[in-house]
Enzyme design. Structure first.
Site, PDB file in Angstrom:
ATOM      1  N   LYS A 125       8.425   5.680  -6.512  1.00 15.75           N
ATOM      2  CA  LYS A 125       9.205   4.658  -7.215  1.00 15.75           C
ATOM      3  C   LYS A 125      10.653   5.147  -7.331  1.00 15.75           C
ATOM      4  O   LYS A 125      10.921   6.125  -8.048  1.00 15.75           O
ATOM      5  CB  LYS A 125       8.651   4.458  -8.626  1.00 15.75           C
ATOM      6  CG  LYS A 125       7.256   3.820  -8.693  1.00 15.75           C
ATOM      7  CD  LYS A 125       6.715   3.950 -10.112  1.00 15.75           C
ATOM      8  CE  LYS A 125       5.563   3.000 -10.390  1.00 15.75           C
ATOM      9  NZ  LYS A 125       4.930   3.284 -11.712  1.00 15.75           N
ATOM     10  N   ASP A 163       0.993   9.009 -10.241  1.00 12.89           N
ATOM     11  CA  ASP A 163       2.162   8.161 -10.541  1.00 12.89           C
ATOM     12  C   ASP A 163       2.883   8.782 -11.735  1.00 12.89           C
ATOM     13  O   ASP A 163       3.807   9.586 -11.567  1.00 12.89           O
ATOM     14  CB  ASP A 163       1.702   6.723 -10.802  1.00 12.89           C
ATOM     15  CG  ASP A 163       2.812   5.843 -11.365  1.00 12.89           C
ATOM     16  OD1 ASP A 163       3.993   6.212 -11.261  1.00 12.89           O
ATOM     17  OD2 ASP A 163       2.501   4.770 -11.933  1.00 12.89           O
ATOM     18  N   LYS A 183       2.905  -0.979  -2.797  1.00 12.72           N
ATOM     19  CA  LYS A 183       2.287  -1.568  -3.993  1.00 12.72           C
ATOM     20  C   LYS A 183       3.372  -2.351  -4.723  1.00 12.72           C
ATOM     21  O   LYS A 183       4.397  -1.775  -5.096  1.00 12.72           O
ATOM     22  CB  LYS A 183       1.740  -0.436  -4.874  1.00 12.72           C
ATOM     23  CG  LYS A 183       1.064  -0.870  -6.157  1.00 12.72           C
ATOM     24  CD  LYS A 183       0.690   0.352  -7.014  1.00 12.72           C
ATOM     25  CE  LYS A 183       0.020  -0.073  -8.314  1.00 12.72           C
ATOM     26  NZ  LYS A 183       0.189   0.911  -9.391  1.00 12.72           N
ATOM     27  N   GLU A 203       2.654  -8.631 -13.798  1.00 10.15           N
ATOM     28  CA  GLU A 203       2.905  -8.514 -12.357  1.00 10.15           C
ATOM     29  C   GLU A 203       2.246  -9.639 -11.578  1.00 10.15           C
ATOM     30  O   GLU A 203       2.119  -9.554 -10.356  1.00 10.15           O
ATOM     31  CB  GLU A 203       2.423  -7.152 -11.850  1.00 10.15           C
ATOM     32  CG  GLU A 203       3.186  -5.995 -12.483  1.00 10.15           C
ATOM     33  CD  GLU A 203       2.873  -4.644 -11.847  1.00 10.15           C
ATOM     34  OE1 GLU A 203       2.120  -4.580 -10.871  1.00 10.15           O
ATOM     35  OE2 GLU A 203       3.407  -3.644 -12.362  1.00 10.15           O
ATOM     36  N   GLN A 245      -5.195  -0.606 -15.941  1.00  9.19           N
ATOM     37  CA  GLN A 245      -3.927  -1.351 -15.838  1.00  9.19           C
ATOM     38  C   GLN A 245      -3.880  -2.286 -14.627  1.00  9.19           C
ATOM     39  O   GLN A 245      -3.413  -3.421 -14.735  1.00  9.19           O
ATOM     40  CB  GLN A 245      -2.762  -0.372 -15.769  1.00  9.19           C
ATOM     41  CG  GLN A 245      -1.407  -1.062 -15.653  1.00  9.19           C
ATOM     42  CD  GLN A 245      -0.286  -0.050 -15.575  1.00  9.19           C
ATOM     43  OE1 GLN A 245       0.089   0.537 -16.569  1.00  9.19           O
ATOM     44  NE2 GLN A 245       0.234   0.166 -14.390  1.00  9.19           N
ATOM     45  N   ARG A 277       8.029  -1.754  -9.827  1.00  9.55           N
ATOM     46  CA  ARG A 277       7.772  -1.551 -11.247  1.00  9.55           C
ATOM     47  C   ARG A 277       7.241  -2.858 -11.828  1.00  9.55           C
ATOM     48  O   ARG A 277       7.324  -3.915 -11.218  1.00  9.55           O
ATOM     49  CB  ARG A 277       9.048  -1.147 -12.007  1.00  9.55           C
ATOM     50  CG  ARG A 277       9.723   0.121 -11.540  1.00  9.55           C
ATOM     51  CD  ARG A 277       8.787   1.312 -11.372  1.00  9.55           C
ATOM     52  NE  ARG A 277       8.057   1.706 -12.575  1.00  9.55           N
ATOM     53  CZ  ARG A 277       8.317   2.778 -13.318  1.00  9.55           C
ATOM     54  NH1 ARG A 277       9.303   3.574 -12.985  1.00  9.55           N
ATOM     55  NH2 ARG A 277       7.563   3.095 -14.362  1.00  9.55           N
ATOM     56  N   SER A 278       6.755  -2.774 -13.072  1.00 11.60           N
ATOM     57  CA  SER A 278       6.269  -4.015 -13.701  1.00 11.60           C
ATOM     58  C   SER A 278       7.434  -4.954 -14.022  1.00 11.60           C
ATOM     59  O   SER A 278       7.271  -6.168 -14.051  1.00 11.60           O
ATOM     60  CB  SER A 278       5.445  -3.693 -14.941  1.00 11.60           C
ATOM     61  OG  SER A 278       6.127  -2.789 -15.777  1.00 11.60           O
TER      62      SER A 278
END
Ligand code: PGA
Ligand code: ZN
Length: 424
Positions: A336, A311, A387, A205, A163, A365-366
């Site tokens: 997150k 995650d 990130k 992203e 990903q 998040r995306s």
């Protein structure tokens, strides 16, 4: 002047994928306003807080009218009068009001937007940058960034299976230098893609669209990009988010590009082979969220040399983090806020991880927005890493750029976490 919550306003706005999302404004009695915006995942873990979507035909079923109504009808009357400086007290009211383990009744999106708005309002009422409000007098670190160069998986039509192919500028000495190094790698990767006739735009992203014939070709191209940008001696290292729940379950892995299926041990052998061949220092969700045996086996084989991040596996949950530590199933956690559903629960997961000796990576998040709270959380909570996706598109760049402002504000006391943020 009172920092009690006076009113809330909820509205539908649009995220970085053009989908509806929840925005909440919180007004305090002293006149301060704080605004929270719920982000949204695409490769979500099945134990995350539930994003309440309306379903039906409108906007592909992604509308959020029910979540907005929940803010107006239930959340607002419950937290009006609460002190915004008491984040945990407000969050506990939200959790009790929802009453479900997964925030499914009121919606994790309604709750996190509210919880974020309260935190923004609290910091503003104290006339402090959010990171400083959180850190108090404690010293802080600027995070080691993980920045995506190629985006794949659910964020790129499953064009490749991995990903995220990301880089970590471990050799930088400041945030400013770290981002400049990544800018060079991102540009070099774009040029190499162009030269190879493989440049086909960007993924969700902002990473280059992965027009590769195999997963390993992406790793080769990323390694070459780092070299082409002029970085050697481990100055820029690779981080992978395999997001293996997207193509594996019950101990069997079916990565689309590899054209075959793998048993758990065979799949782990593929990953270990990549670790041996490429300068990889971090791997996220190497196996699927249901594969504790695989997480333990991978961490046993690789955890002394690389960061192993949970995650989907840990979903920003303190109890899961403690269990993973007891099992030695990983050595790091992605943090997150919308996986947890409130700021306080997010903080609890981070603190549980630190207590276990895990490293912590605050993450976007995306589906994102212009909100830059996570940059402040990464500094104010001393997470060590951040990130955010790639080095393009303003919902991503806003967060990287915010770190530069924070670094400037810290002046001589600014310290870049660098390589020391990793558990290995
Ligand atoms: P998501 O992806 O926001 O789509 O879940 C980010 C990640 O997996 O880290
Ligand atoms: Zn992930």
């Amino acid at each position: 002047m009172s920092t009690r919550i006076q009113s809330l306003q909820a509205r539908r706005i649009w995220d970085s994928r053009g989908r509806p999302t929840v925005e909440v404004d919180v007004y305090l009695e002293d006149g301060t306003m704080g605004r929270g915006i719920a982000p949204a995942g695409a490769s979500t873990g099945s134990n995350e807080a539930i994003e309440l979507r309306d379903g039906g035909a409108a906007f592909g079923g992604y509308d959020v009218q029910k979540a907005l109504a929940n803010v107006r009808r239930e959340i607002a009357p419950t937290i009006i009068g609460s002190d915004a400086l008491d984040q945990r007290g407000v969050d506990q009211k939200l959790i009790a009001l929802d009453g479900t383990p997964n925030k499914g009744r009121l919606g994790g999106n309604a709750l996190i937007a509210t919880s974020m708005a309260v935190l923004h309002a609290a910091a503003a009422s104290q006339r402090l940058p959010l990171w400083r409000y959180l850190a108090g007098d404690q010293p802080v670190l600027l995070p080691l960034p993980e920045i995506q160069i190629f985006g794949g998986g659910a964020h790129a039509g499953r064009r490749i299976d991995i990903q995220d192919l990301l880089v970590m500028p471990v050799g930088a000495h400041s945030m400013d230098e770290a981002l400049a190094m990544v800018a060079n790698v991102y540009r070099a990767a774009g040029d190499l893609m162009s030269d190879a006739g493989r440049r086909a735009g960007v993924a969700d992203e902002g990473g280059w669209w992965p027009d590769f014939a195999s997963n390993e070709e992406a790793l080769q191209m990323l390694t070459r990009s780092i070299e082409k940008a002029g970085y050697g001696n481990g100055e820029v290292m690779i981080s992978l988010d395999i997001a293996a729940s997207e193509f594996g379950s019950d101990g069997v892995y079916r990565p689309g590009l590899e054209g075959r299926s793998y048993q758990r041990d065979e799949w782990i052998a593929v990953l270990l082979d990549w670790l041996a061949k490429y300068p990889i220092l971090s791997v996220e969700d190497p196996v699927a969220e249901d594969d504790t045996e695989g997480m333990i086996a991978f961490t046993q084989a690789a955890g002394a040399k690389v960061q192993v991040i949970g995650d989907d596996y840990l979903v920003t949950n303190a109890a899961r983090v403690r269990e993973a530590s007891a099992n030695k199933a990983c050595n790091a956690v992605l943090i997150k806020p919308n996986q947890a559903g409130t700021i306080s629960e997010t903080f609890d997961a981070l603190q549980a991880a630190k207590a276990c000796g895990f490293s912590t990576i605050v993450s976007a998040r995306s589906g994102e927005s212009e909100d830059v709270m996570i940059s402040h959380l990464s500094v104010g909570w001393n997470a060590g890493q951040l990130k955010v996706g790639s080095f393009a598109r303003s919902e991503r760049m806003a967060k990287w750029n915010e770190l530069l402002r924070i670094e400037e504000g810290l002046g001589a006391s600014a310290i870049y976490a660098g390589r020391g943020a990793l558990p290995v």
